[in-house]
Enzyme design. Structure first.
Site, PDB file in Angstrom:
ATOM      1  N   GLY A  11      -5.590  30.191 -37.159  1.00 46.46           N
ATOM      2  CA  GLY A  11      -6.674  29.346 -37.952  1.00 46.46           C
ATOM      3  C   GLY A  11      -7.267  28.210 -37.116  1.00 46.46           C
ATOM      4  CB  ILE A  12      -6.873  24.708 -36.996  1.00 44.40           C
ATOM      5  CG1 ILE A  12      -7.251  24.520 -38.523  1.00 44.40           C
ATOM      6  CG2 ILE A  12      -7.327  23.594 -35.924  1.00 44.40           C
ATOM      7  CD1 ILE A  12      -6.011  23.496 -38.944  1.00 44.40           C
ATOM      8  CE1 TYR A  13      -3.737  23.324 -33.394  1.00 42.85           C
ATOM      9  CE2 TYR A  13      -1.472  24.744 -32.848  1.00 42.85           C
ATOM     10  CZ  TYR A  13      -2.311  23.481 -33.119  1.00 42.85           C
ATOM     11  OH  TYR A  13      -1.645  22.051 -33.251  1.00 42.85           O
ATOM     12  CG  ASP A  46       1.449  21.460 -40.785  1.00 46.67           C
ATOM     13  OD1 ASP A  46       2.545  21.321 -41.297  1.00 46.67           O
ATOM     14  OD2 ASP A  46       1.186  20.879 -39.968  1.00 46.67           O
ATOM     15  CG  ASP A  57      -0.064  29.678 -51.243  1.00 44.73           C
ATOM     16  OD1 ASP A  57       0.490  29.234 -50.058  1.00 44.73           O
ATOM     17  OD2 ASP A  57      -0.376  29.014 -52.250  1.00 44.73           O
ATOM     18  CB  SER A  65      -2.025  30.455 -32.872  1.00 39.44           C
ATOM     19  OG  SER A  65      -0.868  29.520 -32.462  1.00 39.44           O
ATOM     20  N   GLY A  78      -4.525  23.365 -42.600  1.00 36.95           N
ATOM     21  CA  GLY A  78      -4.176  24.869 -43.163  1.00 36.95           C
ATOM     22  C   GLY A  78      -2.910  25.207 -43.699  1.00 36.95           C
TER      23      GLY A  78
HETATM   24  P1  ADP Z   1      -3.020  27.258 -36.588  1.00 36.39           P
HETATM   25  O1  ADP Z   1      -3.042  25.725 -36.220  1.00 36.39           O
HETATM   26  O2  ADP Z   1      -1.572  27.697 -36.033  1.00 36.39           O
HETATM   27  O3  ADP Z   1      -4.023  28.097 -36.221  1.00 36.39           O
HETATM   28  P2  ADP Z   1      -3.722  27.409 -39.413  1.00 36.39           P
HETATM   29  O4  ADP Z   1      -3.031  26.724 -40.540  1.00 36.39           O
HETATM   30  O5  ADP Z   1      -5.301  26.857 -39.147  1.00 36.39           O
HETATM   31  O6  ADP Z   1      -2.734  27.128 -37.982  1.00 36.39           O
HETATM   32  O7  ADP Z   1      -3.894  28.706 -39.565  1.00 36.39           O
HETATM   33  C1  ADP Z   1      -2.795  29.760 -39.479  1.00 36.39           C
HETATM   34  C2  ADP Z   1      -2.883  30.984 -40.467  1.00 36.39           C
HETATM   35  O8  ADP Z   1      -2.484  30.626 -41.772  1.00 36.39           O
HETATM   36  C3  ADP Z   1      -4.485  31.213 -40.626  1.00 36.39           C
HETATM   37  O9  ADP Z   1      -4.749  32.623 -40.662  1.00 36.39           O
HETATM   38  C4  ADP Z   1      -4.728  30.672 -42.102  1.00 36.39           C
HETATM   39  O10 ADP Z   1      -5.884  31.475 -42.889  1.00 36.39           O
HETATM   40  C5  ADP Z   1      -3.411  30.711 -42.636  1.00 36.39           C
HETATM   41  N1  ADP Z   1      -3.200  30.109 -43.998  1.00 36.39           N
HETATM   42  C6  ADP Z   1      -3.809  28.963 -44.338  1.00 36.39           C
HETATM   43  N2  ADP Z   1      -3.092  28.546 -45.417  1.00 36.39           N
HETATM   44  C7  ADP Z   1      -2.273  29.267 -45.956  1.00 36.39           C
HETATM   45  C8  ADP Z   1      -1.304  29.750 -46.992  1.00 36.39           C
HETATM   46  N3  ADP Z   1      -1.019  28.655 -47.867  1.00 36.39           N
HETATM   47  N4  ADP Z   1      -0.477  30.693 -46.743  1.00 36.39           N
HETATM   48  C9  ADP Z   1      -0.513  31.516 -45.767  1.00 36.39           C
HETATM   49  N5  ADP Z   1      -1.315  31.366 -44.729  1.00 36.39           N
HETATM   50  C10 ADP Z   1      -2.107  30.606 -44.707  1.00 36.39           C
END
Ligand code: ADP
Length: 173
Positions: free
Chosen positions: A124-126, A35, A11, A122, A33
């Protein structure tokens, strides 16, 4: 440059470095995510500074980066960068993702940060393909570190096993 790069699984809100990077969106108002996790862990102070940036420049464009406090987290700063939404590679997504890493590193140097941690921007959701995103991340950061001695350490914080293994393989190569 390999000795300046570290990969961890976990994390990013818990990592104690000068700056952690947030995969934000253009509104800078927080989201899901990583953010959401960063705004929750850092507290209200982050959103307050984001609002000031919004008032000044109206958010943040894809590929660009802005900096705020890290609030209650162990890091000193959060660098918010906006990754591209994957759209089959037809909209310059690779270059935009490259710019996220470059602009975050430049902003870190401008704020006297020597260590920073990146999430897998990018992927995750992107929906950016993870292998291509990891290759861009590792290549861009390695190239950048070979051209400066101001950044002493970059940590890639992988949240899922797939990303962790991709980064491990790329850095072993
Ligand atoms: P994006 O919209 O840029 O894709 P996301 O937050 O959906 O952003 O995902 C970006 C990456 O961050 C993904 O690989 C997701 O698994 C990861 N992620 C989500 N929560 C955390 C966290 N607490 N610490 C580190 N990485 C995280």
């Amino acid at each position: 440059m390999r000795d300046k790069i570290e990969i961890v699984k976990g994390d990013i809100t818990k990592i104690k470095v000068d700056a952690i990077v947030n995969a934000a969106n253009t509104s800078l108002l927080g989201g899901g995510g990583v953010d959401g996790a960063i705004h929750r862990a850092g507290g209200q102070a982050i959103l307050e500074e984001c609002r000031k940036i919004i008032a000044r420049q109206g958010g943040c464009k894809t590929g660009e980066a802005v900096i705020t406090t890290a609030g209650n987290m162990p890091a000193k700063f959060v660098i918010h960068t906006v990754g591209p939404v994957w759209n089959n590679g037809k909209y310059d997504e690779e270059n935009k993702l490259t710019n996220c890493y470059k602009n975050s590193l430049q902003l870190a140097i401008a704020n006297n940060c020597q260590s920073l941690a990146f999430p897998n921007i990018s992927t995750g959701i992107y929906h950016f393909p993870k292998k291509e995103a990891a290759t861009i991340a590792v290549n861009t950061v390695s190239q950048f570190l070979s051209e400066t001695d101001k950044i002493k350490k970059v940590t890639f914080v992988c949240f899922d096993n797939e990303n962790y293994e991709l980064y491990e393989n790329l850095l072993r190569a």
